[in-house]
Design a protein around this motif. Structure first.
Motif, PDB file in Angstrom:
ATOM      1  N   ARG A 203       1.001  -1.338  -0.014  1.00  0.00           N
ATOM      2  CA  ARG A 203       0.008  -0.125  -0.071  1.00  0.00           C
ATOM      3  C   ARG A 203       1.151   1.175   0.020  1.00  0.00           C
ATOM      4  O   ARG A 203       1.906   1.237   0.164  1.00  0.00           O
ATOM      5  N   THR A 204       0.223   2.259  -0.148  1.00  0.00           N
ATOM      6  CA  THR A 204       1.049   3.734  -0.091  1.00  0.00           C
ATOM      7  C   THR A 204       0.508   4.451   1.069  1.00  0.00           C
ATOM      8  O   THR A 204      -0.650   4.537   1.377  1.00  0.00           O
ATOM      9  N   PHE A 205       1.431   4.867   2.053  1.00  0.00           N
ATOM     10  CA  PHE A 205       1.162   5.385   3.421  1.00  0.00           C
ATOM     11  C   PHE A 205       2.151   6.537   3.566  1.00  0.00           C
ATOM     12  O   PHE A 205       3.191   6.659   2.935  1.00  0.00           O
ATOM     13  N   ALA A 206       1.682   7.536   4.378  1.00  0.00           N
ATOM     14  CA  ALA A 206       2.608   8.668   4.365  1.00  0.00           C
ATOM     15  C   ALA A 206       2.383   9.113   6.001  1.00  0.00           C
ATOM     16  O   ALA A 206       1.421   9.057   6.674  1.00  0.00           O
ATOM     17  N   VAL A 207       3.810   9.644   6.413  1.00  0.00           N
ATOM     18  CA  VAL A 207       3.653  10.423   7.921  1.00  0.00           C
ATOM     19  C   VAL A 207       4.383  11.689   7.843  1.00  0.00           C
ATOM     20  O   VAL A 207       5.132  12.046   6.843  1.00  0.00           O
ATOM     21  N   VAL A 208       3.510  12.814   8.239  1.00  0.00           N
ATOM     22  CA  VAL A 208       4.069  14.200   8.122  1.00  0.00           C
ATOM     23  C   VAL A 208       4.241  14.729   9.641  1.00  0.00           C
ATOM     24  O   VAL A 208       3.327  14.340  10.338  1.00  0.00           O
ATOM     25  N   THR A 209       5.301  15.179   9.953  1.00  0.00           N
ATOM     26  CA  THR A 209       5.706  15.559  11.180  1.00  0.00           C
ATOM     27  C   THR A 209       5.641  17.132  11.342  1.00  0.00           C
ATOM     28  O   THR A 209       6.355  17.745  10.463  1.00  0.00           O
ATOM     29  N   PHE A 210       5.265  17.727  12.397  1.00  0.00           N
ATOM     30  CA  PHE A 210       5.186  19.099  12.851  1.00  0.00           C
ATOM     31  C   PHE A 210       5.782  19.215  13.922  1.00  0.00           C
ATOM     32  O   PHE A 210       5.121  19.412  14.961  1.00  0.00           O
ATOM     33  N   LYS A 212       7.975  21.275  17.211  1.00  0.00           N
ATOM     34  CA  LYS A 212       8.013  22.309  17.775  1.00  0.00           C
ATOM     35  C   LYS A 212       9.522  22.856  17.666  1.00  0.00           C
ATOM     36  O   LYS A 212      10.596  22.264  17.705  1.00  0.00           O
ATOM     37  N   ASN A 213       9.566  24.092  16.910  1.00  0.00           N
ATOM     38  CA  ASN A 213      10.675  25.031  16.813  1.00  0.00           C
ATOM     39  C   ASN A 213      11.623  24.214  15.785  1.00  0.00           C
ATOM     40  O   ASN A 213      12.800  24.726  15.521  1.00  0.00           O
ATOM     41  N   HIS A 214      11.040  23.502  14.892  1.00  0.00           N
ATOM     42  CA  HIS A 214      11.748  22.966  14.001  1.00  0.00           C
ATOM     43  C   HIS A 214      10.694  22.791  12.522  1.00  0.00           C
ATOM     44  O   HIS A 214       9.519  22.907  12.437  1.00  0.00           O
ATOM     45  N   PHE A 215      11.520  22.653  11.266  1.00  0.00           N
ATOM     46  CA  PHE A 215      10.441  22.727  10.273  1.00  0.00           C
ATOM     47  C   PHE A 215       9.980  21.272   9.867  1.00  0.00           C
ATOM     48  O   PHE A 215      10.489  20.285  10.336  1.00  0.00           O
ATOM     49  N   PRO A 216       8.884  21.072   9.353  1.00  0.00           N
ATOM     50  CA  PRO A 216       8.068  19.856   9.017  1.00  0.00           C
ATOM     51  C   PRO A 216       8.683  19.051   8.070  1.00  0.00           C
ATOM     52  O   PRO A 216       9.725  19.501   7.249  1.00  0.00           O
ATOM     53  N   GLY A 217       8.688  17.858   8.441  1.00  0.00           N
ATOM     54  CA  GLY A 217       9.257  16.708   7.350  1.00  0.00           C
ATOM     55  C   GLY A 217       8.022  15.847   6.957  1.00  0.00           C
ATOM     56  O   GLY A 217       7.194  15.664   7.967  1.00  0.00           O
ATOM     57  N   ALA A 218       8.448  14.951   6.049  1.00  0.00           N
ATOM     58  CA  ALA A 218       7.413  13.889   5.769  1.00  0.00           C
ATOM     59  C   ALA A 218       8.306  12.665   5.427  1.00  0.00           C
ATOM     60  O   ALA A 218       9.436  12.524   5.234  1.00  0.00           O
ATOM     61  N   GLY A 219       7.585  11.303   5.575  1.00  0.00           N
ATOM     62  CA  GLY A 219       8.128  10.081   5.066  1.00  0.00           C
ATOM     63  C   GLY A 219       7.157   9.338   4.117  1.00  0.00           C
ATOM     64  O   GLY A 219       5.867   9.425   4.717  1.00  0.00           O
ATOM     65  N   ALA A 272      -2.206  14.687  -3.306  1.00  0.00           N
ATOM     66  CA  ALA A 272      -2.319  14.753  -4.804  1.00  0.00           C
ATOM     67  C   ALA A 272      -1.066  14.079  -5.428  1.00  0.00           C
ATOM     68  O   ALA A 272      -1.357  13.473  -6.796  1.00  0.00           O
ATOM     69  N   ILE A 273      -0.112  14.011  -5.068  1.00  0.00           N
ATOM     70  CA  ILE A 273       1.294  13.561  -5.444  1.00  0.00           C
ATOM     71  C   ILE A 273       0.990  11.819  -5.482  1.00  0.00           C
ATOM     72  O   ILE A 273       1.385  11.075  -6.287  1.00  0.00           O
ATOM     73  N   ILE A 274       0.973  11.569  -4.080  1.00  0.00           N
ATOM     74  CA  ILE A 274       1.082   9.932  -4.079  1.00  0.00           C
ATOM     75  C   ILE A 274      -0.220   9.248  -3.489  1.00  0.00           C
ATOM     76  O   ILE A 274      -0.173   7.825  -3.517  1.00  0.00           O
ATOM     77  N   ASN A 275      -1.378  10.047  -3.241  1.00  0.00           N
ATOM     78  CA  ASN A 275      -2.573   9.272  -3.001  1.00  0.00           C
ATOM     79  C   ASN A 275      -2.242   8.222  -1.918  1.00  0.00           C
ATOM     80  O   ASN A 275      -2.847   6.872  -2.216  1.00  0.00           O
ATOM     81  N   PRO A 276      -2.026   8.297  -0.632  1.00  0.00           N
ATOM     82  CA  PRO A 276      -1.897   7.145   0.169  1.00  0.00           C
ATOM     83  C   PRO A 276      -3.327   6.871   0.849  1.00  0.00           C
ATOM     84  O   PRO A 276      -4.238   7.722   0.789  1.00  0.00           O
ATOM     85  N   VAL A 277      -3.203   5.685   1.417  1.00  0.00           N
ATOM     86  CA  VAL A 277      -4.388   5.095   1.976  1.00  0.00           C
ATOM     87  C   VAL A 277      -4.762   5.608   3.501  1.00  0.00           C
ATOM     88  O   VAL A 277      -5.577   6.019   3.799  1.00  0.00           O
ATOM     89  N   THR A 278      -3.579   6.192   3.960  1.00  0.00           N
ATOM     90  CA  THR A 278      -3.559   6.843   5.333  1.00  0.00           C
ATOM     91  C   THR A 278      -2.318   7.755   5.435  1.00  0.00           C
ATOM     92  O   THR A 278      -1.238   7.812   4.818  1.00  0.00           O
ATOM     93  N   ILE A 279      -2.620   8.895   6.205  1.00  0.00           N
ATOM     94  CA  ILE A 279      -1.625  10.021   6.648  1.00  0.00           C
ATOM     95  C   ILE A 279      -1.659  10.079   8.083  1.00  0.00           C
ATOM     96  O   ILE A 279      -2.674  10.359   8.661  1.00  0.00           O
ATOM     97  N   ALA A 280      -0.382  10.039   8.932  1.00  0.00           N
ATOM     98  CA  ALA A 280      -0.345   9.803  10.003  1.00  0.00           C
ATOM     99  C   ALA A 280       0.340  11.360  10.431  1.00  0.00           C
ATOM    100  O   ALA A 280       1.554  11.529   9.815  1.00  0.00           O
ATOM    101  N   ILE A 281      -0.360  12.223  11.110  1.00  0.00           N
ATOM    102  CA  ILE A 281       0.150  13.348  11.564  1.00  0.00           C
ATOM    103  C   ILE A 281       0.653  13.372  12.815  1.00  0.00           C
ATOM    104  O   ILE A 281       0.388  13.069  13.827  1.00  0.00           O
TER     105      ILE A 281
END
Length: 342
Positions: A203-210, A212-219, A272-281
């Motif tokens: 499957r396609t899955f994403a994690v994006v992190t926000f 404190k005091n640092h820029f966000p990132g994703a996997g 829009a780019i990877i169309n994941p089944v779930t995004i964990a924030i």
């Protein structure tokens, strides 16, 4: 070496991995049951098991009870044949820490600890690894999760300033002569999330992190594989064209209205780019009460039938370590195909 000899060696290595994986999956097995699972001959399985017995990687158990004939020998993988060391390097809210786990070859945790540190640099990591190797027998590999970009063991942009530009992987490999896995924290977190879901198919899955005091990132996991990009820059979502400076982006992320707006743009771009089944924030900034606003905000850009499940997880220690342990154990396995499937 002739191509025939080379191919023969490759096939044997692959067969050994098949036998070991079958034994790990079954727990206790016979030559016949391993042959049935691997589709190898009983004779081939017997030869491989004898070789693994000789080096102590496999244990022979007492034969099963009488069954009207000669009882079949039973085998078990020796989880304590070796261990791996996994380190999670973190810097959050000005607090530096390294969490480490000692894990056996079946992925079972032997010991885990978190150390608060005044600062982190190569020397600190090196000294910790040296002490852990000294205290634990048969260390087979080391894995390190880094809050930054890692390419071929060299650390690029990083939340830990003293590690930026550091060729940590090559240095540690030369010193300890062990497989060293150094991975971006988001790649390992999404890998851990993905494995803990136990999907029956890729499957396609994403994690994006926000944080404190640092820029966000994703996997990202796309069709069962980590997507890291040509130079492992994939997931650096703070570089999306928000139309504001990076300094202003960081400021707005720490306000309620600004966070929702920027998070919606980030999530919509990922969908829009990877169309994941779930995004964990994840991270310190999001909280559960914002989930509906984030979902409804994305619906302004994304048709509902393409919306993934959104979940908020502030503490991802378990997923992060699971991903790093899995990747580090995989560094010990023989794989014919490159790149490795993750």
């Amino acid at each position: 070496m002739s191509s025939y000899t080379h191919n023969t060696i490759q096939v044997k290595k692959m067969n050994i991995e098949l036998v070991k994986n079958a034994l790990k999956a079954q727990g206790i097995a016979t030559k016949a049951s391993i042959a049935g699972l691997t589709k190898l001959s009983v004779a081939t399985c017997g030869t491989i098991l004898n070789e693994l017995l000789a080096i102590g990687e496999v244990i022979e158990l007492e034969p099963d009870g009488p069954n009207g004939g000669r009882p079949a020998k039973q085998y078990k993988y020796n989880a304590n044949f070796g261990c791996i060391i996994c380190l999670l390097v973190r810097t959050e809210g000005g607090i530096h820490s390294i969490s480490y786990s000692i894990v056996n070859l079946l992925g079972e945790t032997i010991k885990e600890t978190t150390l608060g540190l005044p600062h982190i640099d190569r020397h600190v990591i090196d000294q910790l690894i040296e002490g852990l190797i000294s205290d634990n027998e048969n260390v087979r590999a080391v894995g390190i999760g880094i809050p930054g970009i890692v390419h071929l063991g060299v650390i690029g942009v990083c939340d830990v300033p003293d590690l930026t530009g550091m060729p940590l992987g090559p240095y540690l490999e030369e010193k300890y002569e062990l497989p060293i896995t150094i991975e971006n924290d988001m790649n390992m977190t999404v890998y851990g999330f993905y494995h803990l879901q136990n999907f029956e198919e890729d499957r396609t899955f994403a994690v994006v992190t926000f944080p404190k005091n640092h820029f966000p990132g994703a996997g990202f996991i796309v069709d069962g594989r980590i997507l890291s990009g040509n130079t492992t820059f994939g997931g650096e979502v703070s570089f999306l064209p928000f139309g504001i400076s990076r300094e202003e982006q960081l400021r707005q992320l720490h306000t309620e209205e600004g966070f929702i707006r920027l998070a919606v743009k980030t999530l919509s771009s990922i969908i829009a780019i990877i169309n994941p089944v779930t995004i964990a924030i994840t991270g310190e900034l999001p909280h559960e009460s914002q989930l509906e606003d984030l979902y409804m905000g994305c619906l302004k850009h994304i048709p509902e039938e393409h919306m993934p499940q959104l979940m908020i997880r502030n503490n991802t220690q378990q997923e992060y370590m699971t991903g790093l342990v899995t990747a580090t154990l995989e560094s010990l396995t023989y794989r014919l195909q490159v790149p490795q499937k993750r």
